[in-house]
Design a protein around this motif. Structure first.
Motif, mmCIF file in Angstrom:
data_model
loop_
_atom_site.group_PDB
_atom_site.id
_atom_site.type_symbol
_atom_site.label_atom_id
_atom_site.label_comp_id
_atom_site.label_asym_id
_atom_site.label_seq_id
_atom_site.Cartn_x
_atom_site.Cartn_y
_atom_site.Cartn_z
ATOM 1 N N LEU A 1 -33.091 -6.145 16.504
ATOM 2 C CA LEU A 1 -31.831 -6.090 17.226
ATOM 3 C C LEU A 1 -32.064 -5.525 18.620
ATOM 4 O O LEU A 1 -32.988 -4.745 18.840
ATOM 5 N N LEU A 2 -31.200 -5.903 19.550
ATOM 6 C CA LEU A 2 -31.242 -5.362 20.911
ATOM 7 C C LEU A 2 -29.886 -4.743 21.222
ATOM 8 O O LEU A 2 -28.861 -5.430 21.154
ATOM 9 N N VAL A 3 -29.868 -3.457 21.541
ATOM 10 C CA VAL A 3 -28.648 -2.742 21.914
ATOM 11 C C VAL A 3 -28.624 -2.606 23.431
ATOM 12 O O VAL A 3 -29.542 -2.002 24.016
ATOM 13 N N VAL A 4 -27.582 -3.154 24.066
ATOM 14 C CA VAL A 4 -27.450 -3.100 25.524
ATOM 15 C C VAL A 4 -26.218 -2.270 25.857
ATOM 16 O O VAL A 4 -25.082 -2.698 25.638
ATOM 17 N N ASP A 5 -26.445 -1.054 26.385
ATOM 18 C CA ASP A 5 -25.343 -0.148 26.722
ATOM 19 C C ASP A 5 -25.841 0.807 27.801
ATOM 20 O O ASP A 5 -26.970 1.293 27.723
ATOM 21 N N ASP A 6 -25.005 1.095 28.802
ATOM 22 C CA ASP A 6 -25.444 1.968 29.884
ATOM 23 C C ASP A 6 -25.343 3.449 29.527
ATOM 24 O O ASP A 6 -25.789 4.299 30.285
ATOM 25 N N ILE B 1 -27.898 -9.415 19.368
ATOM 26 C CA ILE B 1 -27.696 -8.510 20.497
ATOM 27 C C ILE B 1 -26.364 -7.792 20.341
ATOM 28 O O ILE B 1 -25.330 -8.428 20.122
ATOM 29 N N VAL B 2 -26.397 -6.462 20.431
ATOM 30 C CA VAL B 2 -25.179 -5.650 20.491
ATOM 31 C C VAL B 2 -24.966 -5.339 21.971
ATOM 32 O O VAL B 2 -25.758 -4.615 22.584
ATOM 33 N N ARG C 1 -28.224 -20.735 27.372
ATOM 34 C CA ARG C 1 -29.617 -21.043 27.061
ATOM 35 C C ARG C 1 -30.074 -20.547 25.696
ATOM 36 O O ARG C 1 -31.231 -20.706 25.341
ATOM 37 N N SER C 2 -29.162 -19.957 24.929
ATOM 38 C CA SER C 2 -29.585 -19.358 23.668
ATOM 39 C C SER C 2 -28.436 -19.350 22.664
ATOM 40 O O SER C 2 -27.268 -19.301 23.041
ATOM 41 N N THR C 3 -28.787 -19.391 21.390
ATOM 42 C CA THR C 3 -27.791 -19.267 20.326
ATOM 43 C C THR C 3 -27.913 -17.917 19.619
ATOM 44 O O THR C 3 -27.351 -17.728 18.542
ATOM 45 N N THR C 4 -28.640 -16.968 20.219
ATOM 46 C CA THR C 4 -28.784 -15.642 19.620
ATOM 47 C C THR C 4 -27.409 -15.007 19.419
ATOM 48 O O THR C 4 -26.614 -14.933 20.357
ATOM 49 N N PRO C 5 -27.081 -14.541 18.219
ATOM 50 C CA PRO C 5 -25.770 -13.944 17.970
ATOM 51 C C PRO C 5 -25.523 -12.712 18.842
ATOM 52 O O PRO C 5 -26.456 -11.958 19.127
ATOM 53 N N VAL C 6 -24.274 -12.530 19.245
ATOM 54 C CA VAL C 6 -23.879 -11.398 20.093
ATOM 55 C C VAL C 6 -22.664 -10.706 19.483
ATOM 56 O O VAL C 6 -21.678 -11.358 19.136
ATOM 57 N N ILE C 7 -22.757 -9.387 19.340
ATOM 58 C CA ILE C 7 -21.592 -8.574 18.981
ATOM 59 C C ILE C 7 -21.212 -7.769 20.215
ATOM 60 O O ILE C 7 -22.025 -7.026 20.753
#
Length: 235
Positions: free
Chosen positions: A4-9, A49-50, A70-76
């Motif tokens: 998983l990838l968590v993207v948060d500042d 990806i969160v 460009r991608s079908t990676t799920p995103v929450i």
């Protein structure tokens, strides 16, 4: 093991989520903004990806839209705002689920499991196709730039939902798709039998194609679903 990838500042939130998801058995990478997110995606395969909505420079909606091109990676999608319009915009841009802050980490974990399960349950013969352009009946869908070109060469703008739906149809031309398959393929979310949102989306798409009713390119198959009844050339 899923990554998983968590993207948060917010560094505290990144650390908390990485720890919670890690204890649940996931491998977790983190990023503080869009630049860092892209660097992670370049070097690692990510299963989900969160993504925080309120990021500096490029916000979550912009990043989600670019990902979907460009991608079908799920995103929450995560957001500190609970306004309904934020949820609608997030889902329109291609997010698979949406969670308002503050939230219980266990709720996020449940949503991660649900989205991954739905994504992996997709039949192999219905997986989205990777194409740059699709030509059909003098129309052209430009997948790279996310727009439709009519037979006269005019650009027809599509919403995020309309684009994803048409991409599903051209990728599975002349194959009858049920409502459930259309919802799963175009959004990754589970079908909601009590709603007719997919029927409304198809009606709007038919309007963009200059069609009324079910006698044009997108035909209604009684008691089964819908079909794009035309030859499609994929490039």
């Amino acid at each position: 093991m899923h990554r998983l990838l968590v993207v948060d500042d917010d560094a505290d939130i990144r650390t908390l989520l990485a720890e919670q998801l890690g204890r649940a058995g996931y491998q977790v990478s983190t990023a503080e903004d869009g630049v860092a997110m892209r660097k992670v995606l370049e070097r690692e395969h990510v299963d989900l990806i969160v993504l925080d909505l309120n990021l500096p420079r490029e916000d979550g909606l912009t990043l989600c839209r670019d990902l979907r091109a460009r991608s079908t990676t799920p995103v929450i999608m995560l957001t500190a705002r609970a306004e309904p319009i934020d949820r609608v915009l997030g889902l329109e841009m291609g997010a698979d689920d949406y969670l308002a802050k503050p939230f219980e980490p266990r709720e996020l974990l449940a949503r991660v499991r649900n989205v991954l399960r739905r994504t992996e349950a997709l039949p192999a013969n219905l997986e989205p196709l990777s194409v740059r352009r699709a030509r059909f009946s003098n129309w052209m869908l430009d997948v790279e730039h996310r727009h439709l070109v009519d037979p006269n060469g005019r650009v027809v703008m599509l919403s995020g939902a309309e684009f994803r739906l048409l991409r599903v149809f051209v990728g599975h031309a002349n194959k009858v798709l049920t409502r459930e398959q259309l919802v799963t393929l175009s959004s990754g979310r589970a079908h909601e039998p009590e709603g007719r949102a997919i029927d409304l989306a198809i009606s709007r798409l038919r309007s963009k194609l200059g069609e009324e009713g079910g006698n044009g390119l997108i035909k209604t198959v009684r008691n089964e679903g819908y079909v794009l009844a035309t030859t499609v050339a994929l490039e």
